[in-house]
Enzyme design. Sequence first.
Site, short mmCIF file in Angstrom:
data_model
loop_
_atom_site.label_atom_id
_atom_site.label_comp_id
_atom_site.label_asym_id
_atom_site.label_seq_id
_atom_site.Cartn_x
_atom_site.Cartn_y
_atom_site.Cartn_z
N LYS A 131 0.85 -1.19 0.00
CA LYS A 131 0.00 0.00 0.00
C LYS A 131 0.89 1.24 0.00
O LYS A 131 1.79 1.38 0.84
CB LYS A 131 -0.85 -0.02 1.27
CG LYS A 131 -2.29 0.34 1.05
CD LYS A 131 -3.07 0.00 2.29
CE LYS A 131 -4.34 0.80 2.33
NZ LYS A 131 -5.06 0.56 3.59
C1 E4P Z 1 -8.17 1.79 3.57
O1 E4P Z 1 -7.60 0.81 3.16
C2 E4P Z 1 -8.11 2.28 4.93
O2 E4P Z 1 -7.48 1.30 5.74
C3 E4P Z 1 -9.45 2.50 5.57
O3 E4P Z 1 -10.51 2.05 4.78
C4 E4P Z 1 -9.62 3.84 6.18
O4 E4P Z 1 -10.86 3.88 6.82
P1 E4P Z 1 -11.24 4.97 7.91
O5 E4P Z 1 -11.54 6.24 7.21
O6 E4P Z 1 -12.46 4.40 8.59
O7 E4P Z 1 -10.06 5.08 8.85
#
Ligand code: E4P
Length: 214
Positions: A83
């Site tokens: 990522k």
């Molecule tokens: C994406 O991969 C992130 O880990 C995640 O969906 C972020 O979500 P949040 O806005 O609830 O922290």
Amino acid sequence: MKIFIDTANLAQIKEAASYGLLDGVTTNPSLVAKEGKNFKQLLQEIVEIVDGPISAEVVATDYNGIIKEANELAKIHENIVVKVPLIKDGIKAVKKLTEEDIKTNVTLCFSASQAILAAKAGATYISPFVGRLDDISFNGMDLIKQIVEIYKNYNYKTQILVASIRHPLHVVEAALMGAHVCTMPFDVIEKLFNHPLTSIGLEKFLKDWEKSNQ
Ligand code: E4P
């Protein structure tokens, strides 16, 4: 549409995997920090539970640092997807990692223009954050609609991974729009099962059955 769980919590991953419907896992530095465990050991455990793409995020923000961390993470298991944040050095790194056949998930995407760049760099996944857009009074799902249309127009291979999901309606709308993947917290996966009429209906069926003395 594929269902990923957005957590680094092993108990939640195991429980969601036991339903037989889990296609993958996404983590981020905040989710990993919450677990208080060694990152690489945690990833080792996750890849043993789920046989699917497991997103692990780099924390470097410069090109060389991202490439170095990405190579280390990718070595852990073939299912690891690196990522990378949607910044200039991140996109440059994604281009290079794609050439090296390392799978990438471009994260922190909040606009269609950013999504175009990720696709052009050859990202495996793009992660638009719908909940965080809703939080600032932008309709997060409008962004998904735009990205689906743009990617179709140019036949981009990058998969749209709807992230920052807060409730089942986000999941349903993503499916209607044709997004490839939804990643969601454990409680949203649980909520997908629920309908009050199912519970009421089942209770009545079972009571009637009991009365029939069979
Ligand atoms: C994406 O991969 C992130 O880990 C995640 O969906 C972020 O979500 P949040 O806005 O609830 O922290």
